[in-house]
Write a protein that holds these residues in place. Structure first.
Motif, short mmCIF file in Angstrom:
data_model
loop_
_atom_site.label_atom_id
_atom_site.label_comp_id
_atom_site.label_asym_id
_atom_site.label_seq_id
_atom_site.Cartn_x
_atom_site.Cartn_y
_atom_site.Cartn_z
N TRP A 207 -158.43 76.99 30.69
CA TRP A 207 -157.23 76.39 30.11
C TRP A 207 -156.11 77.42 29.95
O TRP A 207 -154.94 77.08 30.06
CB TRP A 207 -157.57 75.73 28.78
N GLY B 53 -155.60 62.43 31.81
CA GLY B 53 -156.90 62.59 31.18
C GLY B 53 -157.99 62.68 32.23
O GLY B 53 -157.88 62.10 33.31
N ASP C 249 -162.53 63.45 32.83
CA ASP C 249 -163.88 63.67 32.30
C ASP C 249 -164.83 63.75 33.49
O ASP C 249 -164.48 63.32 34.60
CB ASP C 249 -164.27 62.53 31.35
N ILE D 111 -152.46 71.19 26.50
CA ILE D 111 -153.76 70.52 26.55
C ILE D 111 -154.11 70.12 25.13
O ILE D 111 -154.06 70.95 24.21
CB ILE D 111 -154.86 71.44 27.14
N ALA E 232 -163.99 70.08 33.45
CA ALA E 232 -163.02 70.70 32.53
C ALA E 232 -162.97 72.21 32.66
O ALA E 232 -161.99 72.83 32.24
CB ALA E 232 -163.35 70.31 31.09
N THR F 11 -157.21 68.13 23.22
CA THR F 11 -158.54 67.60 23.53
C THR F 11 -159.50 67.73 22.35
O THR F 11 -159.31 68.57 21.46
CB THR F 11 -159.11 68.32 24.76
N ASP F 12 -160.49 66.89 22.38
CA ASP F 12 -161.55 66.86 21.38
C ASP F 12 -162.77 67.52 22.01
O ASP F 12 -163.38 66.96 22.93
CB ASP F 12 -161.83 65.38 21.03
N CYS G 12 -155.71 61.02 16.80
CA CYS G 12 -155.12 61.43 18.09
C CYS G 12 -153.65 61.73 17.94
O CYS G 12 -153.13 62.73 18.47
CB CYS G 12 -155.31 60.32 19.13
N VAL H 207 -156.99 71.75 19.85
CA VAL H 207 -158.41 71.41 19.98
C VAL H 207 -159.01 71.07 18.63
O VAL H 207 -158.58 71.59 17.59
CB VAL H 207 -159.21 72.58 20.63
N ASP I 185 -155.53 65.91 28.64
CA ASP I 185 -156.76 65.91 27.84
C ASP I 185 -157.88 66.20 28.83
O ASP I 185 -158.25 65.35 29.64
CB ASP I 185 -156.97 64.56 27.16
N MET J 291 -161.04 66.69 28.41
CA MET J 291 -162.34 66.06 28.13
C MET J 291 -162.05 64.76 27.38
O MET J 291 -162.28 64.64 26.19
CB MET J 291 -163.20 67.01 27.31
N CYS J 292 -161.53 63.79 28.12
CA CYS J 292 -160.84 62.66 27.46
C CYS J 292 -161.75 61.54 26.98
O CYS J 292 -161.29 60.65 26.27
CB CYS J 292 -159.76 62.10 28.38
#
Length: 391
Positions: A334, A261, A263, A307, A294, A309-310, A221, A346, A238, A240-241
């Motif tokens: 985004w 964050g 989700d 942004i 998201a 994010t994973d 991270c 990303v 984030d 999609m945290c």
């Protein structure tokens, strides 16, 4: 004159240069250079404890022997193991014990002077040291790099033989699981390195108490957040945290910026709140979490600086077929909320879907950095993209 210690920092493969940048910026280091999965650097022994404050490093070791052993790959098993054992007398045990005690804040029985004397007696007079009540517990691990078949011995063989000599010489107690000291042998072809672990627990084990199916290491991270080049006062999202590991790491390290964050999963929000509230020592209030979609974020146009994010890999979460539809929708949304010149960082294993989605709107994104990162055996793509949209 201050003694110099060489430090071996294990980092996520693919983020070596990112970690090296943090090390060079935070510590008064010399000769900092990166290899595959590691960064090696030198600094004064008295500064070695400060290495534990690094955020992009998984584990730290002090190197106290490094040398080429001519013909090691050609030797028969017993001969090779005997030669490996004999290297113990060339190791700088005084340096290793000194670095260990400084970082751990605890003394090894007899400290470094006793260890040096025990080594002298063992080599010159063949004296074995008996274990006492105060003797530390230790283990030896061996990591052989490259082609394993090149040696006639196994990693376990080398670790066992080297550990036996340590036990005889110092009287330390061998314990594979419950140990105070870890000695690591790193052998690559004819080159052997001996190191001692400085951290008791891996440095990525922080911030998170409630784990989800795809919780990311805090060190990874931090590397992603570094790529975003966050400035004071910026808003970092984030989208999609999951369990909140990226915003939490960001809020702890960039205290003058705001981290949000979100989700769409109820369990994810519960994990985020548990993870953030358990950081009772934290006095910062620059992090918050929300339930959202998201692909339809509750932000005005051009209101977000970054942004980070994973993305869903299409493995444990979703599928690659879903990603072909999802990724373009995400990038479109985004692009809307990130300001012109803002950053998007990303990570995904589904490289094809990500690259295809970027190509569909190539005029809106400029690739600033690209890293291929090993995530639990999966080779993933991490991109830092600059939003170049026309207002």
């Amino acid at each position: 004159m201050d003694q110099t210690a060489e430090i071996y920092a294990a980092v996520g493969t693919g983020f070596e240069k990112v970690a090296a940048k943090e090390i060079s910026e935070k510590l008064p280091v010399k000769n900092c250079h990166s290899g595959r999965g590691n960064v090696k650097f030198s600094l004064d022994l008295q500064n070695v404890k400060s290495t534990l404050e690094l955020r992009s490093v998984d584990n730290l070791y002090v190197v106290f022997y490094e040398n080429a052993i001519e013909g090691l790959t050609e030797m028969e098993k017993e001969k090779a193991l005997e030669v490996i054992q004999n290297q113990i007398s060339f190791c700088n045990w005084k340096l290793a014990i000194g670095a260990y005690q400084l970082t751990r804040g605890e003394e090894i029985n007899g400290e470094s002077e006793r260890v040096v004397e025990q080594m002298r007696q063992f080599m010159n007079e063949g004296n074995y040291s008996e274990a006492t009540e105060g003797s530390p517990k230790f283990r030896v691990t061996c990591k052989r790099c490259g082609e394993k078949e090149i040696h006639k011995f196994s990693s376990m063989d080398a670790a066992s033989k080297f550990g036996a000599v340590i036990n005889n010489c110092f009287g330390w107690k061998c314990s594979v699981k419950d140990f105070d000291i870890e000695v690591v042998l790193r052998i690559e072809k004819d080159f052997m390195t001996v190191m001692m672990a400085l951290n008791k627990e891996s440095l990525f084990k922080r911030n998170i108490c409630s784990y989800g199916p795809t919780t990311m290491r805090s060190t990874i991270c931090h590397c992603m957040l570094q790529l975003a080049n966050i400035k004071p006062g910026e808003i970092v999202v984030d989208a999609m945290c999951g369990g909140g590991s990226i915003p939490i790491e960001g809020a702890l390290c960039w205290k003058n910026s705001v981290f949000l964050g979100g989700d769409n999963h109820e369990m994810a929000m519960e994990r985020c709140k548990q993870n953030w509230t358990t950081l009772s020592s934290s006095t910062v209030s620059n992090c918050d979490f929300f339930t959202w979609d998201a692909t339809s974020l509750p932000f005005c146009d051009s209101s977000v600086d970054s942004i980070v994010t994973d993305l869903p890999f299409g493995k444990k979460i979703g599928s690659k077929t879903d990603n072909r539809l999802l990724y373009p929708m995400l990038l479109g949304e985004w692009k809307r909320v990130i300001r012109k010149g803002g950053r998007l960082v990303v990570m995904t294993h589904d490289k094809r879907s990500l690259e295809s989605s970027i190509l569909k709107d190539r005029s809106s994104w400029h690739t600033k950095a690209s890293h291929v990162v090993n995530m639990g055996g999966l080779l993933c793509l991490c991109l830092c993209l600059i939003n170049t949209k026309t207002d």
